[in-house]
Design a protein around this motif. Structure first.
Motif, PDB file in Angstrom:
ATOM      1  N   ALA A 191       0.813  -1.221   0.000  1.00 14.06           N
ATOM      2  CA  ALA A 191       0.000   0.000   0.000  1.00 14.06           C
ATOM      3  C   ALA A 191       0.849   1.275   0.000  1.00 14.06           C
ATOM      4  CB  ALA A 191      -0.927   0.004   1.220  1.00 14.06           C
ATOM      5  N   GLU A 192       2.168   1.138   0.113  1.00 11.83           N
ATOM      6  CA  GLU A 192       3.029   2.312   0.139  1.00 11.83           C
ATOM      7  C   GLU A 192       2.977   3.041  -1.208  1.00 11.83           C
ATOM      8  OE1 GLU A 192       5.162   3.843   2.462  1.00 11.83           O
ATOM      9  OE2 GLU A 192       3.878   2.674   3.820  1.00 11.83           O
ATOM     10  N   PRO A 193       2.722   4.350  -1.199  1.00 12.99           N
ATOM     11  CA  PRO A 193       2.612   5.075  -2.471  1.00 12.99           C
ATOM     12  C   PRO A 193       3.932   5.197  -3.220  1.00 12.99           C
ATOM     13  CG  PRO A 193       2.505   6.591  -0.596  1.00 12.99           C
ATOM     14  CD  PRO A 193       2.448   5.201  -0.036  1.00 12.99           C
ATOM     15  N   ASP A 194       5.045   5.213  -2.488  1.00 10.31           N
ATOM     16  CA  ASP A 194       6.358   5.307  -3.130  1.00 10.31           C
ATOM     17  C   ASP A 194       7.195   4.127  -2.640  1.00 10.31           C
ATOM     18  OD1 ASP A 194       8.789   5.924  -4.232  1.00 10.31           O
ATOM     19  OD2 ASP A 194       8.853   8.009  -3.496  1.00 10.31           O
ATOM     20  N   TRP A 195       6.982   2.973  -3.266  1.00 10.38           N
ATOM     21  CA  TRP A 195       7.646   1.764  -2.810  1.00 10.38           C
ATOM     22  C   TRP A 195       9.171   1.853  -2.872  1.00 10.38           C
ATOM     23  CZ3 TRP A 195       8.608  -1.930   0.110  1.00 10.38           C
ATOM     24  CH2 TRP A 195       9.470  -2.974  -0.255  1.00 10.38           C
ATOM     25  N   PRO A 196       9.787   2.338  -3.949  1.00  5.54           N
ATOM     26  CA  PRO A 196      11.258   2.408  -3.972  1.00  5.54           C
ATOM     27  C   PRO A 196      11.826   3.209  -2.802  1.00  5.54           C
ATOM     28  CG  PRO A 196      10.386   2.716  -6.178  1.00  5.54           C
ATOM     29  CD  PRO A 196       9.209   2.755  -5.249  1.00  5.54           C
ATOM     30  N   ALA A 197      11.197   4.327  -2.460  1.00  3.79           N
ATOM     31  CA  ALA A 197      11.697   5.138  -1.347  1.00  3.79           C
ATOM     32  C   ALA A 197      11.523   4.407  -0.020  1.00  3.79           C
ATOM     33  CB  ALA A 197      10.959   6.475  -1.300  1.00  3.79           C
ATOM     34  N   THR A 198      10.395   3.728   0.133  1.00 10.87           N
ATOM     35  CA  THR A 198      10.144   2.966   1.360  1.00 10.87           C
ATOM     36  C   THR A 198      11.162   1.840   1.505  1.00 10.87           C
ATOM     37  OG1 THR A 198       7.774   3.460   1.309  1.00 10.87           O
ATOM     38  CG2 THR A 198       8.466   1.526   2.579  1.00 10.87           C
ATOM     39  N   ALA A 199      11.408   1.111   0.418  1.00 16.99           N
ATOM     40  CA  ALA A 199      12.373   0.011   0.455  1.00 16.99           C
ATOM     41  C   ALA A 199      13.760   0.529   0.808  1.00 16.99           C
ATOM     42  CB  ALA A 199      12.396  -0.707  -0.896  1.00 16.99           C
ATOM     43  N   ALA A 200      14.141   1.661   0.222  1.00 12.20           N
ATOM     44  CA  ALA A 200      15.471   2.223   0.486  1.00 12.20           C
ATOM     45  C   ALA A 200      15.604   2.630   1.952  1.00 12.20           C
ATOM     46  CB  ALA A 200      15.718   3.423  -0.425  1.00 12.20           C
ATOM     47  N   ALA A 201      14.552   3.220   2.517  1.00 12.86           N
ATOM     48  CA  ALA A 201      14.607   3.659   3.910  1.00 12.86           C
ATOM     49  C   ALA A 201      14.676   2.466   4.857  1.00 12.86           C
ATOM     50  CB  ALA A 201      13.387   4.520   4.231  1.00 12.86           C
ATOM     51  N   LEU A 202      13.852   1.456   4.604  1.00 10.06           N
ATOM     52  CA  LEU A 202      13.865   0.262   5.456  1.00 10.06           C
ATOM     53  C   LEU A 202      15.226  -0.429   5.382  1.00 10.06           C
ATOM     54  CD1 LEU A 202      10.326  -1.224   4.693  1.00 10.06           C
ATOM     55  CD2 LEU A 202      11.073  -0.174   6.832  1.00 10.06           C
ATOM     56  N   ASN A 203      15.769  -0.510   4.175  1.00  6.77           N
ATOM     57  CA  ASN A 203      17.025  -1.230   4.037  1.00  6.77           C
ATOM     58  C   ASN A 203      18.206  -0.429   4.569  1.00  6.77           C
ATOM     59  OD1 ASN A 203      17.970  -3.785   3.305  1.00  6.77           O
ATOM     60  ND2 ASN A 203      18.966  -2.955   1.486  1.00  6.77           N
ATOM     61  N   ALA A 204      18.079   0.882   4.595  1.00  9.65           N
ATOM     62  CA  ALA A 204      19.118   1.691   5.232  1.00  9.65           C
ATOM     63  C   ALA A 204      19.184   1.344   6.726  1.00  9.65           C
ATOM     64  CB  ALA A 204      18.821   3.176   5.042  1.00  9.65           C
ATOM     65  N   ASP A 205      18.021   1.107   7.333  1.00 10.05           N
ATOM     66  CA  ASP A 205      17.999   0.647   8.729  1.00 10.05           C
ATOM     67  C   ASP A 205      18.710  -0.699   8.864  1.00 10.05           C
ATOM     68  OD1 ASP A 205      16.639   2.848   9.617  1.00 10.05           O
ATOM     69  OD2 ASP A 205      14.714   1.828   9.905  1.00 10.05           O
ATOM     70  N   HIS A 206      18.431  -1.609   7.928  1.00 14.58           N
ATOM     71  CA  HIS A 206      19.067  -2.929   7.989  1.00 14.58           C
ATOM     72  C   HIS A 206      20.593  -2.793   7.920  1.00 14.58           C
ATOM     73  CE1 HIS A 206      15.110  -4.599   6.145  1.00 14.58           C
ATOM     74  NE2 HIS A 206      15.056  -4.602   7.461  1.00 14.58           N
ATOM     75  N   ALA A 207      21.059  -1.957   7.017  1.00 14.22           N
ATOM     76  CA  ALA A 207      22.501  -1.775   6.880  1.00 14.22           C
ATOM     77  C   ALA A 207      23.106  -1.179   8.151  1.00 14.22           C
ATOM     78  CB  ALA A 207      22.791  -0.874   5.674  1.00 14.22           C
ATOM     79  N   ASP A 208      22.413  -0.214   8.745  1.00 14.08           N
ATOM     80  CA  ASP A 208      22.909   0.387   9.988  1.00 14.08           C
ATOM     81  C   ASP A 208      22.892  -0.632  11.127  1.00 14.08           C
ATOM     82  OD1 ASP A 208      23.429   2.833   8.840  1.00 14.08           O
ATOM     83  OD2 ASP A 208      21.528   3.743   9.456  1.00 14.08           O
ATOM     84  N   LEU A 209      21.837  -1.430  11.187  1.00 18.70           N
ATOM     85  CA  LEU A 209      21.759  -2.460  12.223  1.00 18.70           C
ATOM     86  C   LEU A 209      22.923  -3.439  12.106  1.00 18.70           C
ATOM     87  CD1 LEU A 209      17.914  -3.137  12.133  1.00 18.70           C
ATOM     88  CD2 LEU A 209      19.215  -2.400  14.150  1.00 18.70           C
ATOM     89  N   LEU A 210      23.188  -3.866  10.900  1.00 18.24           N
ATOM     90  CA  LEU A 210      24.268  -4.822  10.691  1.00 18.24           C
ATOM     91  C   LEU A 210      25.612  -4.196  11.043  1.00 18.24           C
ATOM     92  CD1 LEU A 210      25.092  -7.619   9.747  1.00 18.24           C
ATOM     93  CD2 LEU A 210      25.116  -6.754   7.395  1.00 18.24           C
ATOM     94  N   ARG A 211      25.802  -2.917  10.692  1.00 23.85           N
ATOM     95  CA  ARG A 211      27.054  -2.231  11.023  1.00 23.85           C
ATOM     96  C   ARG A 211      27.253  -2.168  12.537  1.00 23.85           C
ATOM     97  NH1 ARG A 211      27.639   2.710  12.609  1.00 23.85           N
ATOM     98  NH2 ARG A 211      25.542   3.306  11.917  1.00 23.85           N
ATOM     99  N   LEU A 212      26.195  -1.879  13.279  1.00 21.59           N
ATOM    100  CA  LEU A 212      26.290  -1.791  14.736  1.00 21.59           C
ATOM    101  C   LEU A 212      26.579  -3.148  15.356  1.00 21.59           C
ATOM    102  CD1 LEU A 212      23.308   0.650  15.403  1.00 21.59           C
ATOM    103  CD2 LEU A 212      25.747   1.150  15.709  1.00 21.59           C
ATOM    104  N   VAL A 213      25.964  -4.193  14.815  1.00 23.95           N
ATOM    105  CA  VAL A 213      26.228  -5.541  15.329  1.00 23.95           C
ATOM    106  C   VAL A 213      27.677  -5.919  15.072  1.00 23.95           C
ATOM    107  CG1 VAL A 213      25.688  -7.988  15.052  1.00 23.95           C
ATOM    108  CG2 VAL A 213      23.833  -6.312  15.184  1.00 23.95           C
ATOM    109  N   ARG A 214      28.161  -5.641  13.863  1.00 30.56           N
ATOM    110  CA  ARG A 214      29.564  -5.959  13.545  1.00 30.56           C
ATOM    111  C   ARG A 214      30.512  -5.190  14.470  1.00 30.56           C
ATOM    112  NH1 ARG A 214      30.783  -8.991   9.162  1.00 30.56           N
ATOM    113  NH2 ARG A 214      29.357  -9.086   7.378  1.00 30.56           N
ATOM    114  N   ALA A 215      30.124  -3.972  14.847  1.00 26.75           N
ATOM    115  CA  ALA A 215      30.981  -3.147  15.698  1.00 26.75           C
ATOM    116  C   ALA A 215      30.858  -3.531  17.166  1.00 26.75           C
ATOM    117  CB  ALA A 215      30.626  -1.682  15.518  1.00 26.75           C
ATOM    118  N   GLY A 216      29.964  -4.453  17.476  1.00 26.63           N
ATOM    119  CA  GLY A 216      29.780  -4.871  18.855  1.00 26.63           C
ATOM    120  C   GLY A 216      28.989  -3.887  19.697  1.00 26.63           C
TER     121      GLY A 216
END
Length: 244
Positions: A191-216
């Motif tokens: 239902a998101e009106p701008d799916w590419p932007a939503t996907a990019a924002a959600l995945n930016a969180d994923h990348a940040d989460l993974l970076r923080l986990v790798r950094a301990g």
């Protein structure tokens, strides 16, 4: 050592068969990988009909502690296994669909479980686990990714981190909760009106989460995953979906 089977009472027969098998597991007589005797042998020893025995075996298969292979040969018959993830996920999905738990309940459960998972993963995750999570993030970052594939990869990412935390029960519960709300999250994303932007924002969180986990940095990862979950999942609580 052969298991010493005993007859069970005839009232509520399949439940008594279940109780008999459970008692053998609790006593350590049956372990993962052990096979039950063939139905034609086990039913008379227990003093029950083969239909009652089959009903009990179907229940055990449904809850993920037994696999039954029909036919003949070395792989035929019922074998004790350890597969809680699918069973708990199925059970939770049904109870969620029946209204046993609200979306708010599921949201708070996800927050508690995933805060714990990400904080523990920052301490215990193996490099191979995080490499696999990074591959999932990369695939979610594809410019032409569709909503169903993204939702599937998103689920796998969160479950992968939970499994890397070192706590098998937390992993199983995280998987069950995330799987139970997968259809609602899918519909929200569609239902998101701008799916590419939503996907990019959600995945930016994923990348940040993974970076923080790798950094301990488990504390910041825990805070970020709570914000991440409350973002999309929180909108589902505010605007609940119903099945059509």
């Amino acid at each position: 050592m052969p298991v010493d089977w005993e007859p069970v009472r005839q009232s509520r027969t399949h439940e008594l068969v279940l109780r008999s098998i459970e008692q053998r597991v609790f006593a350590g007589d049956l372990k993962v990988g052990d096979r039950l005797p063939p139905e034609r042998e086990l039913a008379p020893v227990l003093g029950v009909s083969r239909s009652a025995l089959r009903e009990a075996l179907r229940v055990l298969e449904t809850i993920g502690v037994l696999v039954a292979q029909p036919g003949r040969g070395p792989d035929a018959g019922a074998r004790i296994v350890r597969n809680p993830d699918d069973a708990l996920g199925r059970l939770l999905r049904l109870h969620f669909a029946l209204g046993s738990y609200s979306l708010g309940d599921m949201l708070e459960a996800r927050v508690v479980l995933e805060r714990s998972s990400f904080e523990a993963a920052a301490l215990h995750a193996e490099p191979a686990d995080l490499d696999e999570a990074e591959e999932l993030v990369a695939r979610m970052g594809a410019p032409d990714i569709g909503v169903p594939e993204f939702n599937d990869l998103d689920t796998r990412f969160h479950v992968r981190i939970a499994r890397s935390s070192g706590n098998a029960l937390t992993s199983t519960l995280t998987s069950a909760v995330r799987e139970s709300v997968r259809p609602l999250i899918l519909r929200a994303l569609e239902a998101e009106p701008d799916w590419p932007a939503t996907a990019a924002a959600l995945n930016a969180d994923h990348a940040d989460l993974l970076r923080l986990v790798r950094a301990g940095d488990g504390a910041r990862a825990a805070d970020l995953v709570e914000t991440h979950i409350r973002g999309l999942h929180g909108t589902l609580v505010d605007e609940p979906f119903t099945d059509a």
